[in-house]
Scaffold this motif. Structure first.
Motif, mmCIF file in Angstrom:
data_model
loop_
_atom_site.group_PDB
_atom_site.id
_atom_site.type_symbol
_atom_site.label_atom_id
_atom_site.label_comp_id
_atom_site.label_asym_id
_atom_site.label_seq_id
_atom_site.Cartn_x
_atom_site.Cartn_y
_atom_site.Cartn_z
ATOM 1 N N ALA A 184 0.629 -0.820 0.267
ATOM 2 C CA ALA A 184 0.257 -0.211 0.535
ATOM 3 C C ALA A 184 0.937 1.228 -0.055
ATOM 4 O O ALA A 184 1.843 1.313 0.574
ATOM 5 N N ASP B 65 -2.947 5.607 -3.080
ATOM 6 C CA ASP B 65 -4.008 4.330 -3.337
ATOM 7 C C ASP B 65 -4.905 5.041 -2.754
ATOM 8 O O ASP B 65 -5.757 4.776 -3.544
ATOM 9 N N TRP B 66 -4.835 5.949 -1.611
ATOM 10 C CA TRP B 66 -6.476 6.247 -1.538
ATOM 11 C C TRP B 66 -6.417 7.332 -1.747
ATOM 12 O O TRP B 66 -7.698 8.665 -2.051
ATOM 13 N N ARG C 110 -8.612 6.556 -5.161
ATOM 14 C CA ARG C 110 -9.841 6.509 -4.323
ATOM 15 C C ARG C 110 -10.909 7.410 -4.277
ATOM 16 O O ARG C 110 -12.013 7.562 -4.783
ATOM 17 N N LEU D 272 -7.913 -1.184 -6.701
ATOM 18 C CA LEU D 272 -7.468 -0.461 -5.882
ATOM 19 C C LEU D 272 -6.018 -1.264 -5.912
ATOM 20 O O LEU D 272 -5.043 -2.719 -5.570
ATOM 21 N N GLY D 273 -4.418 0.033 -5.643
ATOM 22 C CA GLY D 273 -3.722 -0.756 -5.603
ATOM 23 C C GLY D 273 -2.747 -0.596 -7.012
ATOM 24 O O GLY D 273 -2.938 -1.540 -7.879
ATOM 25 N N HIS D 274 -0.925 -0.626 -6.681
ATOM 26 C CA HIS D 274 -0.073 -0.789 -7.656
ATOM 27 C C HIS D 274 0.937 -1.658 -7.673
ATOM 28 O O HIS D 274 1.509 -1.674 -8.445
ATOM 29 N N ALA E 272 -4.746 0.274 -12.175
ATOM 30 C CA ALA E 272 -3.927 -0.329 -10.733
ATOM 31 C C ALA E 272 -4.936 -1.493 -10.562
ATOM 32 O O ALA E 272 -4.151 -2.031 -11.710
#
Length: 310
Positions: A39, A43-44, A47, A63-65, A96
């Motif tokens: 994380a 990420d957020w 979002r 979500l997430g890379h 993502a």
């Protein structure tokens, strides 16, 4: 397969763990069975909709890379990687979806994982180490004997930057909280400064390179501390820095753009033990949403949050 995703930009309540069809591979892409993902604050921020111009408006969105895993399929035009390769890397901002059992990424954003390094360590090293490598090695060309200031030296990018600077033989000054002094010294920082008591006047024309990973310094403050031919590097793009770094100057914005050179350099440093990621917590995919929400609310622990789908 299972994937953490959301249907709209917004609050953390939008996140859900859904059963979806594994993504297809396109030209120049690979599909990876994810063994670990990590994380990042990005990420957020994505979002919440703070980076819509870059992330786009296509939903549902994963979500997430950052990820590490095993190549499960390759698309047309992929020549360097093959099925069964153990790899690590990042997805593009628009792709993502690393918090999943499978993820698709461009081959150019992926490197071979050293066999001696765990999937968790590789995932935790991806974007933070590539960003630090882009800044200090590829942009600043930091060399032995040079003096570098790294703000936020115990953060994700800062920690990687300290280890890379130490590997390059630089003299390192790092800022962090007073409670992190011993940890920073053990990491390789030569002089540790409490960020709350940082006196810029004491460092006039002191540094060849300033790497402001914390977004704590203005361009004018950096200019006062740089040597005549020095440069400052920034990863927190305020409006003033966007304008100042667009103009020809010694101040530069740095983004974590993976290249084969940076991925190979990070992999070699990991294998040699010169680059050691800090992992704070490991959770299964079923616990990813609650862990990410907690992290968003409370801030990063001492180390990366790693998600293990398998």
């Amino acid at each position: 397969m299972k994937r953490v995703q959301y249907l709209h930009y917004g609050a953390s309540e939008e996140l859900r763990l859904d059963e979806v069809t594994p993504p297809d591979v396109g030209q120049g892409q690979i599909r990876v069975q994810v063994r670990a993902a990590a994380a990042n604050p990005m990420d957020w921020k994505i979002r919440r909709g703070e980076m819509q111009l870059l992330s786009g408006f296509r939903f549902p969105r994963g979500l997430g890379h950052d990820f590490a895993g095993v190549v499960e399929a390759v698309g047309p035009g992929v020549e360097r990687l093959k099925e069964g390769d153990e790899v690590f890397g990042v997805t593009s901002i628009r792709q993502a979806g690393a918090f999943a059992e499978y993820v698709v990424a461009d081959e150019t954003n992926v490197g071979l994982k050293p066999p001696s390094i765990s999937f968790e360590q590789a995932a935790a090293s991806a974007i933070v180490s590539v960003t630090a490598w882009n800044a200090l090695v590829e942009k600043a060309r930091l060399s032995a004997g040079q003096s570098v200031l790294i703000t936020g030296c115990l953060g994700g990018v800062g920690r990687a930057a300290v280890q890379i600077a130490h590997m390059r033989g630089a003299n390192i000054v790092g800022s962090c909280s007073a409670s992190g002094r011993e940890e920073a010294l053990a990491l390789g920082v030569g002089e540790v400064v409490d960020y709350r008591a940082f006196d810029i006047a004491s460092y006039q024309h002191r540094f060849d390179v300033i790497f402001d990973t914390a977004g704590a310094l203005s361009l004018s403050q950096c200019g006062a501390m740089l040597k005549r031919r020095g440069m400052s590097l920034h990863i927190v793009p305020t409006f003033a820095k966007l304008i100042g770094c667009l103009l020809p100057s010694r101040h530069h914005l740095v983004f974590g753009n993976p290249t084969q050179q940076s991925l190979a350099g990070v992999a070699e440093a990991l294998e040699r033990g010169q680059l050691v990621p800090a992992i704070g917590r490991i959770v299964p995919l079923s616990g990813a949403i609650s862990a990410v929400v907690e992290l968003e609310r409370t801030g990063f622990p001492k180390g990366k949050l790693v998600i293990v789908p398998m």
